[in-house]
Write a protein that holds these residues in place. Structure first.
Motif, PDB file in Angstrom:
ATOM      1  N   HIS A  41      27.916  40.865  23.474  1.00 27.16           N
ATOM      2  CA  HIS A  41      26.757  41.154  22.621  1.00 27.16           C
ATOM      3  C   HIS A  41      26.122  39.886  22.049  1.00 27.16           C
ATOM      4  CE1 HIS A  41      24.066  43.649  20.348  1.00 27.16           C
ATOM      5  NE2 HIS A  41      24.467  43.169  19.185  1.00 27.16           N
ATOM      6  N   GLY A  42      26.949  38.970  21.571  1.00 31.08           N
ATOM      7  CA  GLY A  42      26.432  37.724  21.004  1.00 31.08           C
ATOM      8  C   GLY A  42      25.727  36.879  22.042  1.00 31.08           C
ATOM      9  N   GLY A  81      23.250  44.860  29.139  1.00 31.92           N
ATOM     10  CA  GLY A  81      23.894  46.000  28.479  1.00 31.92           C
ATOM     11  C   GLY A  81      22.894  46.940  27.833  1.00 31.92           C
ATOM     12  N   ALA A  82      23.370  47.697  26.847  1.00 29.39           N
ATOM     13  CA  ALA A  82      22.513  48.674  26.163  1.00 29.39           C
ATOM     14  C   ALA A  82      21.566  48.000  25.179  1.00 29.39           C
ATOM     15  CB  ALA A  82      23.386  49.686  25.428  1.00 29.39           C
ATOM     16  N   TYR A  87      16.871  47.206  21.719  1.00 32.62           N
ATOM     17  CA  TYR A  87      16.091  46.274  20.892  1.00 32.62           C
ATOM     18  C   TYR A  87      14.685  46.082  21.465  1.00 32.62           C
ATOM     19  CZ  TYR A  87      19.725  45.001  17.585  1.00 32.62           C
ATOM     20  OH  TYR A  87      20.650  45.036  16.566  1.00 32.62           O
ATOM     21  N   GLY A  88      14.575  46.122  22.793  1.00 33.60           N
ATOM     22  CA  GLY A  88      13.264  46.038  23.425  1.00 33.60           C
ATOM     23  C   GLY A  88      12.383  47.195  22.984  1.00 33.60           C
ATOM     24  N   LEU A 123      15.882  56.950  22.532  1.00 33.07           N
ATOM     25  CA  LEU A 123      16.484  56.371  23.734  1.00 33.07           C
ATOM     26  C   LEU A 123      18.004  56.479  23.731  1.00 33.07           C
ATOM     27  CD1 LEU A 123      16.017  54.709  26.373  1.00 33.07           C
ATOM     28  CD2 LEU A 123      16.255  52.655  24.977  1.00 33.07           C
ATOM     29  N   GLY A 124      18.624  56.097  22.620  1.00 34.02           N
ATOM     30  CA  GLY A 124      20.088  56.041  22.561  1.00 34.02           C
ATOM     31  C   GLY A 124      20.757  57.328  22.127  1.00 34.02           C
ATOM     32  N   LYS A 125      19.977  58.268  21.594  1.00 35.10           N
ATOM     33  CA  LYS A 125      20.465  59.579  21.126  1.00 35.10           C
ATOM     34  C   LYS A 125      21.541  59.462  20.038  1.00 35.10           C
ATOM     35  CE  LYS A 125      18.190  61.928  24.461  1.00 35.10           C
ATOM     36  NZ  LYS A 125      17.221  60.908  24.841  1.00 35.10           N
ATOM     37  N   ALA A 126      21.534  58.330  19.307  1.00 32.44           N
ATOM     38  CA  ALA A 126      22.547  58.135  18.266  1.00 32.44           C
ATOM     39  C   ALA A 126      22.101  58.753  16.953  1.00 32.44           C
ATOM     40  CB  ALA A 126      22.827  56.654  18.073  1.00 32.44           C
TER      41      ALA A 126
END
Length: 213
Positions: A41-42, A81-82, A87-88, A123-126
């Protein structure tokens, strides 16, 4: 009512600060991600914002929306990754609200970031409590909107949003992940701070610090 506004130069300064803060925390984000994710991620976020600021530095802008759009395109094409698509989407949806605006007050910024958040959720359904970036973003943007209604200055509004993002980020520690790679770990994901919530907090921190300076 405070008339403090975000303009093109301040927006570019914010992006410079995001790049610096992500770069400084690159290893920390990767360390968080190594506990419950792909350990990238970083690295991914650093690459994405380095490319974004490169693109922004080489262009001339007349509105804030165009800057956000270029950031979105850079993140989508360079962050793996996701995180790249999420973020886009966040910056792309925000850019639509800011299109044609040379300046943004706290109200418009809150509306733009709300659009970005809605895009991330779609998009992420979170949902809140799923141990993702939205656990930091939802309370932060709620606080931003409340501050705007109360007539706070841009800086004070962002300070309130940042405090809530930090709380939301820390609140992910005991949660069991319901989305993303961390969800594969089940109960073992509890006890770790979510890397996405952390990078969301760091981005909001950059917004605040750029305005403070």
């Amino acid at each position: 009512m405070n008339n403090e506004k975000l303009d093109v130069n301040t927006t570019i300064a914010i992006l410079e600060r995001i790049k610096d803060i992500i770069e400084a925390n690159k290893d920390y984000l990767t360390q968080l991600d190594s506990a419950i994710g792909d350990a990238d991620h970083g690295i991914n976020m650093n690459r994405g914002f380095s490319k974004a600021i490169e693109k922004v530095r080489n262009n001339q802008y007349f509105d804030i929306g165009s800057i956000f759009k270029d950031v979105a395109m850079s993140l989508m094409s360079t962050v793996g990754g996701a995180a790249g698509p999420l973020y886009g989407t966040f910056f792309m949806r925000a850019s639509m609200k800011l299109a044609g605006h040379k300046e943004a007050d706290l109200t418009l910024l809150a509306q733009a970031l709300r659009e970005g958040l809605n895009g991330v959720i779609a998009l992420g359904k979170a949902q809140p409590g799923d141990k993702t970036m939205v656990d930091a973003l939802i309370p932060a943007i709620d606080a931003l909107e409340t501050a705007a209604k109360e007539g706070s200055s841009l800086k004070d509004g962002l300070a309130k949003a940042l405090a809530m993002a930090e709380k939301g980020m820390k609140d992910t520690i005991p949660l069991v992940a319901k989305k993303g790679r961390a969800s594969y770990l089940g109960e073992r994901s509890a006890g770790h701070q979510d890397p996405g919530a952390t990078s969301s907090y760091l981005i909001l921190k950059a917004f605040y610090e750029a305005l403070e300076n």
